[in-house]
Scaffold this active site. Structure first.
Site, PDB file in Angstrom:
ATOM      1  N   HIS A 165       0.690  -1.236  -0.186  1.00  0.00           N
ATOM      2  CA  HIS A 165       0.081   0.037   0.013  1.00  0.00           C
ATOM      3  C   HIS A 165       0.824   1.407   0.053  1.00  0.00           C
ATOM      4  O   HIS A 165       0.373   2.310  -0.006  1.00  0.00           O
ATOM      5  CB  HIS A 165      -1.025  -0.048   1.050  1.00  0.00           C
ATOM      6  CG  HIS A 165      -2.064  -1.024   1.129  1.00  0.00           C
ATOM      7  ND1 HIS A 165      -2.853  -1.393   0.122  1.00  0.00           N
ATOM      8  CD2 HIS A 165      -2.340  -2.076   2.091  1.00  0.00           C
ATOM      9  CE1 HIS A 165      -3.664  -2.264   0.456  1.00  0.00           C
ATOM     10  NE2 HIS A 165      -3.296  -2.927   1.343  1.00  0.00           N
ATOM     11  N   ASP A 201      -3.071 -10.259  -2.653  1.00  0.00           N
ATOM     12  CA  ASP A 201      -3.498  -9.898  -1.745  1.00  0.00           C
ATOM     13  C   ASP A 201      -4.978  -9.671  -1.778  1.00  0.00           C
ATOM     14  O   ASP A 201      -5.401  -8.984  -2.954  1.00  0.00           O
ATOM     15  CB  ASP A 201      -2.746  -8.705  -1.174  1.00  0.00           C
ATOM     16  CG  ASP A 201      -3.146  -8.410   0.274  1.00  0.00           C
ATOM     17  OD1 ASP A 201      -2.758  -8.686   1.161  1.00  0.00           O
ATOM     18  OD2 ASP A 201      -4.200  -7.627   0.178  1.00  0.00           O
ATOM     19  N   HIS A 203      -6.659  -7.122  -1.138  1.00  0.00           N
ATOM     20  CA  HIS A 203      -6.643  -5.693  -1.060  1.00  0.00           C
ATOM     21  C   HIS A 203      -5.804  -4.942  -2.650  1.00  0.00           C
ATOM     22  O   HIS A 203      -5.067  -5.629  -2.556  1.00  0.00           O
ATOM     23  CB  HIS A 203      -6.248  -4.813   0.094  1.00  0.00           C
ATOM     24  CG  HIS A 203      -6.946  -5.066   1.224  1.00  0.00           C
ATOM     25  ND1 HIS A 203      -6.342  -6.321   2.323  1.00  0.00           N
ATOM     26  CD2 HIS A 203      -8.219  -5.059   1.668  1.00  0.00           C
ATOM     27  CE1 HIS A 203      -7.449  -6.315   3.250  1.00  0.00           C
ATOM     28  NE2 HIS A 203      -8.354  -5.647   2.889  1.00  0.00           N
ATOM     29  N   ASP A 284      -5.221 -12.970   2.607  1.00  0.00           N
ATOM     30  CA  ASP A 284      -6.158 -12.543   3.357  1.00  0.00           C
ATOM     31  C   ASP A 284      -7.413 -12.671   2.525  1.00  0.00           C
ATOM     32  O   ASP A 284      -8.484 -12.231   2.636  1.00  0.00           O
ATOM     33  CB  ASP A 284      -5.996 -11.099   3.713  1.00  0.00           C
ATOM     34  CG  ASP A 284      -5.412 -10.155   2.894  1.00  0.00           C
ATOM     35  OD1 ASP A 284      -5.017 -10.508   1.623  1.00  0.00           O
ATOM     36  OD2 ASP A 284      -5.008  -9.164   3.185  1.00  0.00           O
ATOM     37  N   TYR A 323      -4.457 -12.387   8.071  1.00  0.00           N
ATOM     38  CA  TYR A 323      -4.973 -12.165   9.606  1.00  0.00           C
ATOM     39  C   TYR A 323      -5.323 -13.179  10.012  1.00  0.00           C
ATOM     40  O   TYR A 323      -5.635 -12.779  11.182  1.00  0.00           O
ATOM     41  CB  TYR A 323      -5.324 -10.754   9.647  1.00  0.00           C
ATOM     42  CG  TYR A 323      -4.929  -9.673   8.512  1.00  0.00           C
ATOM     43  CD1 TYR A 323      -3.775  -9.221   9.028  1.00  0.00           C
ATOM     44  CD2 TYR A 323      -5.148  -9.321   7.204  1.00  0.00           C
ATOM     45  CE1 TYR A 323      -3.097  -8.098   8.088  1.00  0.00           C
ATOM     46  CE2 TYR A 323      -4.500  -8.510   6.564  1.00  0.00           C
ATOM     47  CZ  TYR A 323      -3.429  -7.769   7.002  1.00  0.00           C
ATOM     48  OH  TYR A 323      -2.816  -6.920   6.197  1.00  0.00           O
TER      49      TYR A 323
HETATM   50  C1  SP5 Z   1      -1.646  -5.431   3.915  1.00  0.00           C
HETATM   51  C2  SP5 Z   1      -2.899  -5.278   3.909  1.00  0.00           C
HETATM   52  O1  SP5 Z   1      -3.495  -6.347   3.742  1.00  0.00           O
HETATM   53  N1  SP5 Z   1      -3.403  -4.255   4.271  1.00  0.00           N
HETATM   54  C3  SP5 Z   1      -4.847  -4.228   4.646  1.00  0.00           C
HETATM   55  C4  SP5 Z   1      -5.314  -3.095   5.216  1.00  0.00           C
HETATM   56  C5  SP5 Z   1      -6.710  -2.806   5.330  1.00  0.00           C
HETATM   57  N2  SP5 Z   1      -7.251  -2.415   6.325  1.00  0.00           N
HETATM   58  C6  SP5 Z   1      -8.382  -1.728   6.318  1.00  0.00           C
HETATM   59  C7  SP5 Z   1      -9.088  -1.794   7.768  1.00  0.00           C
HETATM   60  C8  SP5 Z   1     -10.389  -1.271   7.610  1.00  0.00           C
HETATM   61  C9  SP5 Z   1     -10.956  -1.257   8.843  1.00  0.00           C
HETATM   62  N3  SP5 Z   1     -10.636  -2.477   9.775  1.00  0.00           N
HETATM   63  C10 SP5 Z   1     -11.647  -2.643  10.858  1.00  0.00           C
HETATM   64  C11 SP5 Z   1     -11.042  -3.552  11.620  1.00  0.00           C
HETATM   65  C12 SP5 Z   1     -10.513  -2.924  13.091  1.00  0.00           C
HETATM   66  N4  SP5 Z   1      -9.409  -3.653  13.662  1.00  0.00           N
HETATM   67 ZN    ZN Z   2      -4.577  -7.244   2.338  1.00  0.00          ZN
END
Ligand code: SP5
Ligand code: ZN
Length: 341
Positions: A165, A201, A203, A284, A323
């Site tokens: 990112h 990934d 995202h 993920d 995760y």
């Molecule tokens: C590297 C990677 O997979 N980064 C992904 C980051 C995305 N995070 C977004 C989080 C949005 C809100 N999450 C709510 C859960 C709070 N712990």
């Molecule tokens: Zn991700």
């Protein structure tokens, strides 16, 4: 037989503890235990561990603004010296370019304003050890490049924090330095181009996309949950950004094996003309992951590995997200098994 994997204990030194989401401190999901779990699964499967070696900043500075690197290097020390009522570096103002009509923003006097020059979200906290871990993750990725440059067909960088990112000068999305992009730059330097980055990934790999958007020697493809359905990174990752050297394949929430693998096949076809491959391996997209609504199984990840392995390219695999602590190890092992030829 699994490919060798690269490891550094320093990657465990980043303990974000939390992320600030909609103004609330919520538990961090990008935790050291992720890397420990992956390492355990690979060791149990008989993979050879290779210690990361230190690399100078040349591949890092090929992809990042020196000002970002310098900020990350010093942010925690400056923050802790300022005795602020927060145990992590977190932005509260953001130096958006339109705020200054495109002029460079003033270097802020206040330590607590400085993160706003480089951070694009509030979820990506900096604490003691963050810099050491992020820099070690780059070394892990570059050591995997060294193995492949020396003739190893596939090498896996077991690194965290993740990186895809991060743009040239902005960090976010639980990422600080773009390990995948640094690996692509180093691979381009050692084996020649074009190099392809296939990001699976869950995202969108927004940082890697923006870094190489107009770089004809680095092809970027990303398979991810549709940001238009409400998912991070929200502002980009759409098919409308596709051009000669960039391919986004956004998928609807709930997409499982068949749809996901069809997109992985499309990304592999796009990468086929390359001389070398970087796989940005987020696990993920698996069903059960707390950060994504995709529904891929372990056998789907194995098949994705097989599809990418069939390209027959020298391949560096760099860990990104994933995760579900009980699942990440087996998912990575399955992918690497599929990739091995
Ligand atoms: C590297 C990677 O997979 N980064 C992904 C980051 C995305 N995070 C977004 C989080 C949005 C809100 N999450 C709510 C859960 C709070 N712990
Ligand atoms: Zn991700």
């Amino acid at each position: 037989m699994l490919p060798p994997f690269v490891w550094s204990d320093d990657c465990l030194r980043h303990e974000p503890d939390a992320e600030i989401w909609v103004g609330v401190r919520t538990p961090a999901t990008e935790v050291p235990a992720r890397a420990v779990a992956i390492r355990e699964a690979l060791v149990a499967a008989g993979a050879r561990e290779v210690a990361a070696t230190t690399h100078d900043d040349s591949a890092l500075l090929a992809v990042h603004d020196p000002a970002l690197v310098e900020f990350l290097r010093t942010a925690w020390d400056d923050w802790s010296a300022a005795a602020l009522p927060s145990d992590r570096v977190v932005p509260y103002v953001f130096a958006r370019s339109e705020l200054t009509s495109g002029r460079a923003p003033a270097a802020p006097t206040a330590v607590w304003a400085r993160p706003g020059l480089f951070a694009y979200d509030t979820m990506t906290l900096i604490g003691p050890g963050t810099w050491e871990a992020a820099r070690a993750a780059v070394d892990v990725a570059l050591t995997a490049v060294d193995l492949v440059s020396a003739g190893e067909p596939v090498a896996y960088a077991c690194c965290r924090p993740p990186g895809h990112h991060v743009t040239r000068s902005l960090y976010g999305g639980s990422c600080y330095l773009n390990n995948t992009a640094a690996a692509a730059a180093a691979l381009l330097a050692s084996l020649g181009g074009p190099v392809a980055v296939v990001d699976i990934d869950a995202h969108h790999g927004n940082g890697t996309q923006e870094l190489f958007l107009h770089h004809r020697d680095v092809l970027t493809a990303s398979v991810h949950v549709d940001p238009g359905a409400g998912w991070f990174p929200h502002f980009l990752g759409f098919a409308a950004e596709n051009e000669a050297a960039n391919l986004n394949l956004p998928l609807a929430p709930g997409t499982a094996e068949d749809g996901w693998l069809a997109a992985v096949r499309e990304a592999a076809t796009f990468a086929a003309p390359a001389r070398a491959l970087v796989v940005a391996l987020g696990v993920d997209a698996a069903a059960g992951d707390p950060e994504s609504p995709l529904e891929v199984t372990a056998s789907g990840y194995r098949e994705a590995g097989r599809i990418l392995g069939e390209l027959g390219l020298p391949t560096v695999v760099v860990q990104e997200g994933g995760y579900d602590l009980d699942a990440v190890g087996p998912l990575v092992a399955e992918t690497l098994t599929g990739l091995t030829r």
